[in-house]
Structure formats: C-alpha cells, structure tokens
Design a protein around this motif. Structure first.
Motif, PDB file in Angstrom:
ATOM      1  N   UNK A  20      39.045  38.864  29.787  1.00  0.00           N
ATOM      2  CA  UNK A  20      38.941  38.190  31.075  1.00  0.00           C
ATOM      3  C   UNK A  20      40.279  38.240  31.799  1.00  0.00           C
ATOM      4  N   UNK A  21      40.223  38.618  33.068  1.00  0.00           N
ATOM      5  CA  UNK A  21      41.418  38.676  33.923  1.00  0.00           C
ATOM      6  C   UNK A  21      41.228  37.679  35.060  1.00  0.00           C
ATOM      7  N   UNK A  22      42.264  36.883  35.318  1.00  0.00           N
ATOM      8  CA  UNK A  22      42.185  35.873  36.369  1.00  0.00           C
ATOM      9  C   UNK A  22      43.026  36.262  37.581  1.00  0.00           C
ATOM     10  N   UNK A  23      42.511  35.912  38.743  1.00  0.00           N
ATOM     11  CA  UNK A  23      43.208  36.171  39.998  1.00  0.00           C
ATOM     12  C   UNK A  23      43.172  34.885  40.814  1.00  0.00           C
ATOM     13  N   UNK A  24      44.358  34.358  41.133  1.00  0.00           N
ATOM     14  CA  UNK A  24      44.437  33.086  41.858  1.00  0.00           C
ATOM     15  C   UNK A  24      45.251  33.224  43.135  1.00  0.00           C
ATOM     16  N   UNK A  25      44.755  32.655  44.210  1.00  0.00           N
ATOM     17  CA  UNK A  25      45.554  32.537  45.421  1.00  0.00           C
ATOM     18  C   UNK A  25      46.270  31.190  45.332  1.00  0.00           C
ATOM     19  N   UNK A  69      32.060  39.634  37.477  1.00  0.00           N
ATOM     20  CA  UNK A  69      32.964  38.978  38.415  1.00  0.00           C
ATOM     21  C   UNK A  69      32.410  37.618  38.786  1.00  0.00           C
ATOM     22  N   UNK A  70      33.300  36.616  38.722  1.00  0.00           N
ATOM     23  CA  UNK A  70      32.940  35.259  39.092  1.00  0.00           C
ATOM     24  C   UNK A  70      33.964  34.715  40.077  1.00  0.00           C
ATOM     25  N   UNK A  71      33.477  34.200  41.201  1.00  0.00           N
ATOM     26  CA  UNK A  71      34.378  33.654  42.228  1.00  0.00           C
ATOM     27  C   UNK A  71      33.932  32.217  42.488  1.00  0.00           C
ATOM     28  N   UNK A  72      34.279  31.359  41.531  1.00  0.00           N
ATOM     29  CA  UNK A  72      33.728  30.011  41.517  1.00  0.00           C
ATOM     30  C   UNK A  72      34.392  29.063  42.508  1.00  0.00           C
ATOM     31  N   UNK A  73      35.595  29.388  42.948  1.00  0.00           N
ATOM     32  CA  UNK A  73      36.284  28.502  43.889  1.00  0.00           C
ATOM     33  C   UNK A  73      37.015  29.344  44.921  1.00  0.00           C
ATOM     34  N   UNK A  74      37.568  28.689  45.911  1.00  0.00           N
ATOM     35  CA  UNK A  74      38.264  29.401  46.982  1.00  0.00           C
ATOM     36  C   UNK A  74      39.636  29.912  46.566  1.00  0.00           C
ATOM     37  N   UNK A  75      40.039  29.610  45.337  1.00  0.00           N
ATOM     38  CA  UNK A  75      41.353  30.068  44.882  1.00  0.00           C
ATOM     39  C   UNK A  75      41.309  30.845  43.580  1.00  0.00           C
TER      40      UNK A  75
END
Lengths: 117, 110
Positions: A20-25, A69-75
């Motif tokens: 799993x790779x995470x990407x955060x704004x 791919x999961x985009x569960x929140x705006x960040x």
C-alpha cells in the motif's frame, strides 16, 4: 506552497504480497489525485485518476483489480498493488490537483520505488 | 491524443555553457505547459509553469518559452552548473490531464 507527501519512499517485498502506498495533500484539499508509473528511462504514464468519494478512473491497460485505489478523504488517496510480481517493480508517483479543473495544476509527491523480489 | 516529444534525449556540456532543451506537442489546445526536474530515483521538482495565455516564464537562470500555435516550448538554462545535472521533463496540461515527454538527461561536466 502546496505540499504532497507520499509514503513509503521505497519498499521491497516478496512476490505475491500486497503493498500500500499513501498520498497525502498536507496543506490543501484535493478532490482529484492522480497515480503515475515510471519505468527506467521512460516518461511518467498515468495509471488512474482518483476522485474523492467515488470510484477511480483507470487508463486503458491498467488492471483495476490489481491496482486498488481508494480516495476516502479530501487529503488522502491510497494505491494498493495486490499480489505484486517482479514486473510490477517500478517508480510510482502521485499528484494532487489543488486548484480546480480549469487550471489543471498538479502537485507531485516524491515517489515510491517498488522492488518486487 | 496528445503526444509530447523532447529533444535531445541526452545532452552533455561543459560547465558554464548556455543550453536549450526542446519540447514539442501535437495538440495545441492546452491549458498550460510545465517543466520539471527529476534527479535519479527521486520525484519531480516543478521549475516553471506557463499558462496557455503566456509566452514565457523566468526563474533565476531558467527561461521557458511557449509557442502554442507551433506546438513548441524551449527551456533555456544560462551559465550551466554541475548541480544542474538531472533529467528535465516537459509536461503539457490539457483536457486529458498531464502528458509527459520522456525527458532530456542533462550532464554538466565540471
């Protein structure tokens, strides 16, 4: 300025495992995030577009069941490489669109080097 | 579908020289064009962003131009330094998102 954090920066795993790779704004909200893959001496190729609260849109030739791919929140958006194999070894980079579709400006993470043994 | 080509693929020059990297694209209906720097095994560093309504952008020793009608952009690096050694990527922003070129691998010899 807009900062995108990507973690981990490097991962080595055995064939058949999932990664799993995470990407955060960090300082802005991103309704849309993008996942790219880059093979050695090649350009970045878009794998999928991730929209908060909805299913990701995959580019032609990218297996959606393999690259979850999961985009569960705006960040936060995550990319999970399921049952990884040596041919999945690559450099994965995420980006986030923080300014709306009309400007189409993306801010990039530092990338994740995946090596599958 | 947008296609982006960068020439040359590789370039090696002595320190101090001025140089030009080229980028061409097939579809002139773009939102913007961006030049990035990528060091080996690293992510992307944005250098310059030119909106479709602009002709050029400058940052320090870097100058990027955009000619939308001819589908071309150039990145000019003045007084090159060994620290400029990296791969430079051109990316065109449009309705399909960002389309990248393969990059120019630049080596500045001390």
């Amino acid at each position: 300025g807009a900062v995108v954090s990507q973690h981990p920066s490097r991962v080595i795993c055995k064939s058949g495992t999932s990664v799993k790779i995470e990407c955060r704004s960090l300082d802005f909200q991103a309704t849309t995030m993008f996942w790219y893959r880059q093979f050695p001496k090649q350009s970045l190729m878009l794998m999928a577009t991730s929209n908060e609260g909805s299913k990701a849109t995959y580019e032609q030739g990218v297996e959606k069941d393999k690259f979850l791919i999961n985009h569960a929140s705006l960040t936060l958006s995550t990319l999970t490489v399921t049952s990884a194999h040596p041919e999945d070894s690559s450099f994965y980079i995420c980006s986030a669109d923080g300014t709306g579709a009309s400007l189409n400006i993306q801010y990039f993470g530092a990338g994740t080097r995946l090596s599958v043994l | 579908k947008q296609e982006v080509t960068q020439i040359p693929a590789a370039l090696s020059v002595p320190e101090g020289e001025n140089l030009v990297l080229n980028c061409s694209f097939t579809d002139s209906a773009i939102y913007n064009l961006q030049w990035f720097r990528q060091d080996p095994g690293k992510g992307l560093t944005s250098l310059l962003l030119i909106q479709s309504s602009q002709r050029e952008q400058t940052s320090g020793r870097l100058n990027a131009s955009l000619d939308k009608s001819s589908g071309r952009s150039t990145l000019y690096i003045a007084a090159s330094q060994p620290g400029d050694s990296a791969t430079y990527l051109c990316a065109v922003g449009g309705a399909d998102g960002l389309t990248f070129g393969k990059g120019t691998h630049l080596i500045i010899q001390p």
